[in-house]
Design an enzyme around this catalytic site. Structure first.
Site, PDB file in Angstrom:
ATOM      1  N   HIS A 249      47.618 -20.053   5.156  1.00 49.47           N
ATOM      2  CA  HIS A 249      46.634 -19.616   6.117  1.00 49.47           C
ATOM      3  C   HIS A 249      47.177 -18.454   7.122  1.00 49.47           C
ATOM      4  O   HIS A 249      46.826 -18.355   8.278  1.00 49.47           O
ATOM      5  CB  HIS A 249      46.172 -20.733   7.080  1.00 49.47           C
ATOM      6  CG  HIS A 249      45.999 -21.821   6.458  1.00 49.47           C
ATOM      7  ND1 HIS A 249      44.287 -22.064   5.939  1.00 49.47           N
ATOM      8  CD2 HIS A 249      46.474 -23.164   6.133  1.00 49.47           C
ATOM      9  CE1 HIS A 249      44.312 -23.450   5.286  1.00 49.47           C
ATOM     10  NE2 HIS A 249      45.635 -23.941   5.367  1.00 49.47           N
TER      11      HIS A 249
ATOM     12  N   SER B 120      50.434  10.734   8.829  1.00 48.84           N
ATOM     13  CA  SER B 120      49.153  10.969   9.041  1.00 48.84           C
ATOM     14  C   SER B 120      48.983  12.288   9.600  1.00 48.84           C
ATOM     15  O   SER B 120      49.946  12.927   9.735  1.00 48.84           O
ATOM     16  CB  SER B 120      49.050  10.012  10.378  1.00 48.84           C
ATOM     17  OG  SER B 120      47.972  10.518  11.196  1.00 48.84           O
TER      18      SER B 120
ATOM     19  N   LYS C 265      53.499   8.227  12.052  1.00 53.81           N
ATOM     20  CA  LYS C 265      52.951   7.332  11.158  1.00 53.81           C
ATOM     21  C   LYS C 265      53.841   7.333   9.632  1.00 53.81           C
ATOM     22  O   LYS C 265      54.111   8.489   9.126  1.00 53.81           O
ATOM     23  CB  LYS C 265      51.543   7.330  10.982  1.00 53.81           C
ATOM     24  CG  LYS C 265      50.694   7.152  11.984  1.00 53.81           C
ATOM     25  CD  LYS C 265      50.664   5.548  12.276  1.00 53.81           C
ATOM     26  CE  LYS C 265      49.922   4.538  11.240  1.00 53.81           C
ATOM     27  NZ  LYS C 265      48.573   4.742  11.376  1.00 53.81           N
TER      28      LYS C 265
ATOM     29  N   GLU D 153      47.904   0.439  -0.342  1.00 57.50           N
ATOM     30  CA  GLU D 153      46.617   0.087   0.093  1.00 57.50           C
ATOM     31  C   GLU D 153      45.472   0.623  -1.234  1.00 57.50           C
ATOM     32  O   GLU D 153      44.298  -0.231  -1.541  1.00 57.50           O
ATOM     33  CB  GLU D 153      46.150   0.999   1.207  1.00 57.50           C
ATOM     34  CG  GLU D 153      46.574   0.514   2.664  1.00 57.50           C
ATOM     35  CD  GLU D 153      46.532   1.501   3.712  1.00 57.50           C
ATOM     36  OE1 GLU D 153      45.808   1.284   4.496  1.00 57.50           O
ATOM     37  OE2 GLU D 153      47.110   2.489   3.601  1.00 57.50           O
TER      38      GLU D 153
END
Ligand code: ARG
Length: 473
Positions: free
Chosen positions: A159, A280, A286, A293
């Site tokens: 979980h 970024s 970043k 992704e």
């Protein structure tokens, strides 16, 4: 009357509408099958010669012509004309243009319906081997990284909450297991699809004495389809292949999700190499895990292909229907997507570094040793349900006092159970707990080392196997 370019134009009045040409053509997609179309045609022509349906000389001309066409396509010299609809017609037309009369005999006893079904099976058989090789390389990258961390402990999650301690090796090998099932599923798919529809014609076979088993053998099929109607309409193997790709994509997607989380500042468990990150356009600090992704998202693309393939098949009347032409869009898309994602995942794993210092620093948070403590009590004769309750109370107490279980002294332990002895401390703390795991397949260092040895030899043996054996394995 001008001679029709395609033989069926004798049957239809006038030229097809330009929009229709664009709509029905599959050449832009199926030219990718050209090698398979050509080897299928050579096997078919050889059989026609053996059956005396064409002469030896005609076979020779056909074979040589087809080989030349194959070279022209490979060298980018072939002119693809979409008015010829598909790769089958494009090659046949080129052959007739090249060798004349003999070329017109190639399609004897054959339809594009059995031809395309043959081509796809041949393509898929090879494509499966390529995907299997990529899976193996990914598994090897996991095993190599896993081999460095047989003693390094990390939290195991359920979980996404801290559950029990595990060694990093076991975590990494959990993916090797998933991809192994994918490898086997692909092997099974290949075994099932490896039968020849060639000679089934349009739907009913032929009045000509075609030697189907001969062409099947020539093309490396293990058998033939025994029902011509089913043979031309069957694309079950396409749906199955895409499903196998979809599960690979699922496994890659879950891996990507883990590593997106693990590479965040909040976790900091793993560092993805800069080559697989992007920055970024606005925030200079970043380092984004865009590759992961995209791997996560591409599972959606593959599921789309699976849904499309199943929907194309449903509700079609028996035999061949042009609907089936749409199969190629989806088998190619699924395979290409998964192939690319497997390559990227392998590269990421091969260059990733676990930050064991950061992981260890937070390892005693979250009471990872609670279950082992309950099992310790079981060892002292306490019923598990009771032990579970006792440890639950201890955890509540520690949480309140901001302490760890290992920090309680013996008197405090005794308040919860008189059976607790000084040996309790051998069972507390994440590092000690993993050393206590005794079950097969558990996430401790002993099991991890055994599994590393197993996978290292298994994957090395697989890589050194000749192709033919690997396929049968
Ligand atoms: N391009 C077609 C396909 O991919 C080949 C078979 C066409 N057959 C036909 N009778 N129109 O399925």
């Amino acid at each position: 009357m001008a001679k029709a370019e395609k033989s069926w134009e004798e049957r239809l009045a006038g030229q097809p509408d330009e929009m229709t040409v664009d709509f029905v053509e599959s050449l832009s997609m199926d030219k990718r099958l050209y090698k398979y179309d050509i080897v299928g045609s050579i096997a078919h022509a050889q059989m026609l010669a053996e059956q005396k349906l064409i002469t030896r000389d005609e076979f020779k001309q056909i074979k040589e012509g087809l080989i030349e066409i194959s070279q022209e396509i490979a060298e980018g010299k072939f002119k693809f004309d979409k008015t010829l609809e598909d790769i089958h017609m494009a090659i046949e037309a080129a052959l007739i243009a090249k060798i004349g009369e003999a070329g017109k005999k190639l399609h004897t006893g054959r339809s594009r319906n059995d031809q395309v079904a043959t081509d796809i099976r041949l393509w898929m058989r090879d494509e499966i081997e390529i995907l299997q090789a990529k899976i193996t390389l990914l598994q090897k990258a996991f095993v190599k990284l896993a081999g460095k961390h047989t003693e390094d402990v990390m939290p195991g999650y359920t979980h996404l909450q801290r559950a029990q301690p595990i060694v990093i090796t076991s975590y990494l090998l959990s993916f090797v297991e998933q991809f192994e099932r994918d490898f086997i599923r692909l092997k099974n798919c290949s075994t099932l699809l490896n039968i020849s529809p060639l000679g089934c014609g349009a739907v009913a076979g032929s009045t000509l004495p075609l030697a189907r088993k001969g062409t099947a053998k020539q093309l490396g099929f293990s058998d033939i389809n025994y029902n011509s109607i089913d043979a031309v309409g069957d694309r079950d193997f396409c749906a199955e292949f895409i499903f196998d790709c979809a599960l690979i994509a699922t496994h890659l997607s879950r891996l990507a999700e883990d590593w997106i989380i693990y590479s965040s500042s909040e976790f900091g468990f793993v560092r993805i190499d800069d080559s697989y990150c992007t920055s970024s356009s606005m925030m200079p600090q970043k380092r984004n895990p865009d590759v992961l992704e995209l791997i996560r998202a591409k599972a959606g693309t593959v599921y789309g292909s699976l849904m499309a393939m199943l929907t194309i098949l449903k509700g079609q009347p028996s035999g061949y229907n042009r609907d089936l032409q749409e199969d190629k869009i989806h088998i190619f898309a699924a395979s290409d997507t998964v192939s690319q994602s497997l390559d990227m995942a392998r590269a990421i794993i091969a260059h990733a570094k676990f930050d064991t210092r950061k992981i260890s620093a937070g390892l005693e948070e979250g009471f990872l040793d609670a279950t082992a403590l309950a099992e310790y009590l079981v060892g002292k004769g306490v019923a598990f349900r009771e032990a579970h309750g006792i440890v639950g109370s201890m955890v509540a107490y520690c949480e309140e006092a901001s302490r760890k279980l290992a920090e309680l002294d013996l008197d405090e332990f005794k308040k919860y159970s008189a059976l607790i002895e000084p040996d309790v401390y051998e069972n507390l703390g994440a590092a000690k707990v993993v050393g206590k795991y005794v079950t097969e397949g558990a996430a401790g260092p002993k099991q991890a080392k055994e599994q590393i040895a197993y996978w290292t030899s298994e994957l090395d043996a697989r890589c050194s196997m000749p192709d033919a054996r690997r396929r049968g394995k």
